[in-house]
Design an enzyme around this catalytic site. Sequence first.
Site, PDB file in Angstrom:
ATOM      1  N   LYS A  81       0.869  -1.184   0.000  1.00  0.00           N
ATOM      2  CA  LYS A  81       0.000   0.000   0.000  1.00  0.00           C
ATOM      3  C   LYS A  81       0.899   1.225   0.000  1.00  0.00           C
ATOM      4  O   LYS A  81       1.527   1.546   1.002  1.00  0.00           O
ATOM      5  CB  LYS A  81      -0.899   0.051   1.234  1.00  0.00           C
ATOM      6  CG  LYS A  81      -1.822   1.265   1.205  1.00  0.00           C
ATOM      7  CD  LYS A  81      -2.330   1.652   2.566  1.00  0.00           C
ATOM      8  CE  LYS A  81      -1.875   3.012   3.047  1.00  0.00           C
ATOM      9  NZ  LYS A  81      -1.913   4.146   2.148  1.00  0.00           N
ATOM     10  N   GLY A 108       6.347   5.047   8.880  1.00  0.00           N
ATOM     11  CA  GLY A 108       5.448   6.202   8.951  1.00  0.00           C
ATOM     12  C   GLY A 108       5.529   6.809  10.334  1.00  0.00           C
ATOM     13  O   GLY A 108       6.525   6.648  11.042  1.00  0.00           O
ATOM     14  N   SER A 109       4.453   7.476  10.722  1.00  0.00           N
ATOM     15  CA  SER A 109       4.494   8.199  11.993  1.00  0.00           C
ATOM     16  C   SER A 109       4.333   7.242  13.174  1.00  0.00           C
ATOM     17  O   SER A 109       3.798   6.139  13.034  1.00  0.00           O
ATOM     18  CB  SER A 109       3.361   9.230  12.036  1.00  0.00           C
ATOM     19  OG  SER A 109       2.120   8.563  12.115  1.00  0.00           O
ATOM     20  N   VAL A 147       0.511   6.391  13.888  1.00  0.00           N
ATOM     21  CA  VAL A 147      -0.054   5.337  13.036  1.00  0.00           C
ATOM     22  C   VAL A 147       0.642   4.004  13.334  1.00  0.00           C
ATOM     23  O   VAL A 147       0.003   2.951  13.404  1.00  0.00           O
ATOM     24  CB  VAL A 147       0.068   5.705  11.535  1.00  0.00           C
ATOM     25  CG1 VAL A 147      -0.450   4.573  10.665  1.00  0.00           C
ATOM     26  CG2 VAL A 147      -0.698   6.982  11.234  1.00  0.00           C
ATOM     27  N   GLY A 148       1.962   4.050  13.567  1.00  0.00           N
ATOM     28  CA  GLY A 148       2.718   2.825  13.861  1.00  0.00           C
ATOM     29  C   GLY A 148       2.194   2.122  15.102  1.00  0.00           C
ATOM     30  O   GLY A 148       2.124   0.891  15.156  1.00  0.00           O
ATOM     31  N   GLU A 201       9.046   1.369  11.555  1.00  0.00           N
ATOM     32  CA  GLU A 201      10.121   2.367  11.465  1.00  0.00           C
ATOM     33  C   GLU A 201       9.424   3.720  11.479  1.00  0.00           C
ATOM     34  O   GLU A 201       8.649   4.027  10.580  1.00  0.00           O
ATOM     35  CB  GLU A 201      10.938   2.152  10.189  1.00  0.00           C
ATOM     36  CG  GLU A 201      12.342   2.713  10.279  1.00  0.00           C
ATOM     37  CD  GLU A 201      12.380   4.208  10.036  1.00  0.00           C
ATOM     38  OE1 GLU A 201      12.632   4.955  11.017  1.00  0.00           O
ATOM     39  OE2 GLU A 201      12.146   4.642   8.912  1.00  0.00           O
ATOM     40  N   CYS A 249      12.696  11.119   8.190  1.00  0.00           N
ATOM     41  CA  CYS A 249      12.689  10.709   9.606  1.00  0.00           C
ATOM     42  C   CYS A 249      14.061  10.922  10.205  1.00  0.00           C
ATOM     43  O   CYS A 249      14.194  11.029  11.418  1.00  0.00           O
ATOM     44  CB  CYS A 249      12.158   9.306   9.831  1.00  0.00           C
ATOM     45  SG  CYS A 249      12.290   8.198   8.487  1.00  0.00           S
ATOM     46  N   GLU A 256       8.316  15.539  16.948  1.00  0.00           N
ATOM     47  CA  GLU A 256       8.708  15.570  15.537  1.00  0.00           C
ATOM     48  C   GLU A 256       7.838  16.562  14.763  1.00  0.00           C
ATOM     49  O   GLU A 256       6.622  16.575  14.922  1.00  0.00           O
ATOM     50  CB  GLU A 256       8.547  14.172  14.929  1.00  0.00           C
ATOM     51  CG  GLU A 256       9.062  14.096  13.514  1.00  0.00           C
ATOM     52  CD  GLU A 256       9.046  12.683  12.953  1.00  0.00           C
ATOM     53  OE1 GLU A 256       8.025  11.991  13.092  1.00  0.00           O
ATOM     54  OE2 GLU A 256      10.071  12.275  12.352  1.00  0.00           O
TER      55      GLU A 256
HETATM   56  C1  UN1 Z   1      14.081   8.775   6.009  1.00  0.00           C
HETATM   57  O1  UN1 Z   1      14.716   9.514   6.740  1.00  0.00           O
HETATM   58  O2  UN1 Z   1      12.853   8.829   6.004  1.00  0.00           O
HETATM   59  O3  UN1 Z   1      19.430   8.330   5.408  1.00  0.00           O
HETATM   60  C2  UN1 Z   1      14.773   7.828   5.101  1.00  0.00           C
HETATM   61  C3  UN1 Z   1      18.803   9.011   4.616  1.00  0.00           C
HETATM   62  C4  UN1 Z   1      18.152   8.350   3.421  1.00  0.00           C
HETATM   63  C5  UN1 Z   1      16.927   7.601   3.857  1.00  0.00           C
HETATM   64  C6  UN1 Z   1      16.091   8.405   4.770  1.00  0.00           C
HETATM   65  N1  UN1 Z   1      19.074   7.466   2.788  1.00  0.00           N
HETATM   66  O4  UN1 Z   1      18.690  10.209   4.768  1.00  0.00           O
END
Ligand code: UN1
Length: 496
Positions: free
Chosen positions: A176, A229-230, A233-234, A251, A285, A386
């Site tokens: 999805k 995702g957030s 939601v996680g 994650e 993230c 965040e």
């Molecule tokens: C993310 O931060 O959502 O390390 C993924 C990084 C990228 C992947 C980031 N290679 O900034």
Amino acid sequence: MSYPTYRNLIGGEWLPAKSGKTLLNLNPADHTDIVGAFPSSHAEDVELAVAAAKKAYATWRLVPAPKRAEVLVRAGILLQERKEKFAHDMTREMGKVLAETRGDVQEAIDEAFYVAGEGRRLFGVTAPSELQSKFAMSVRMPVGVVGLITPWNFPMAIPSWKLFPALVAGNTCVIKPASDTPLSTYNLVQTLVDAGVPAGVINIVCGSGSGVGTPLVEHPDVRAISFTGSSSVGSHVGQRAAATFKPVSLEMGGKNAQIVLNDANLDLALDGALWGAFGTTGQRCTATSRILLQKGIAAQFTEKLVARAKALKIGSGLDESVEVGPQVNPSQIETSASYVEIALAEGAQLLCGGHALTEGAYAKGTFFEPTVLGGVTPTMRIAREEVFGPVVSLIEFETFDEAIAIANSIDYGLSTALYTKDVNRAFAAMRDLESGITYINAPTIGAEVHLPFGGVKQTGNGHREGLGAIDFFTTWKAVYVDYSDKLQRAQIDNQQ
Ligand code: UN1
């Protein structure tokens, strides 16, 4: 304006959602530019996709892993050929600048070649049996049908982190994509189909979290869920998955700190801070959202950072001269704006930015100024929660130990960075910073695919992508072969 209509991929066929409804995918730099219409799917579409994946699993699991991996080699080569087109599509649907969307496609290419090598590894271990003429080994088995739920900020890289290891390990997938960025997942999956993935091995079902995500997580035939995702939601995904005892890889968020010590190369630390905080418009993230400055360099660093943040060129990511693209949608802009308000109410100072851009060339998009907040203290909400936008907080400290304590004082633990020339402090930080990733003299962003990616505390639930993904997408089986031709009772017959 005319625009293409896309469909779900189920059992090798491109099908509209049963509801007949679609969702529009808009360019965040210009909302009058419609990228396409994508299916607005629900439980009945998920049902068909899971059934197709279950059927395909019966044969895909029996394809030798090195053969499965060859599909990824071909996909990697096709992605190289299609890189420029896919980067343009991604900038148009997601907003980040072309240099970065090329990087996103490149990350999927890297992942294809890295994971293809796993097809000839997937190692298990053999161990001596405690009984004579008995052989003991452990082998990795696929999990079955897996559900993959992916975010909009890395719309090709993150799907590749999940799809490729899942496939090479012999699983079949229902993915999805984020509703803001389905086209990049379509491009990735179409490439896998062109590379020879058989019908039903990968299925895409497009739609909202409640329409598609929840039924996927709850489906009894889905054996594992991988979600990025957030944290809010996680948490829901983890709880729903627990009800059917599914393994789930989560994650989630970050509040990543870059620490700058008095002895650091300041220009390098500045380059890192700008890239970490405002690259991808702060929507990673791993984005730098706290910069911890030692008192001796704080004033000088702040002045230079603010000057450089103000000078960043904001605009459509399709313009090669632009440095900061739009945020992905209006709700992200609202979040950025509301966190600026919260920070100011808490006593932080607005050093630059702080507003959505709504005039002239910006009027049709969702743009937010690169924002630097000064005078932030570790207990303020802006220092702990965040934002996922181009908003960075400056926090001053006296001693190295204090910096480590501040960096660790939050609920998240994804990425940290330390700028120093002191090797002892660098190693102490590598040991003491509570995060899944630590950079020395490099920004908090820039992870490479063949290292473990993920975090501690509320960032994740212990799983890793990259190095570690195969562990999630396989299950161990212990196998014993007794060739003694007699009954040998473990723990008993070897004790006489
Ligand atoms: C993310 O931060 O959502 O390390 C993924 C990084 C990228 C992947 C980031 N290679 O900034």
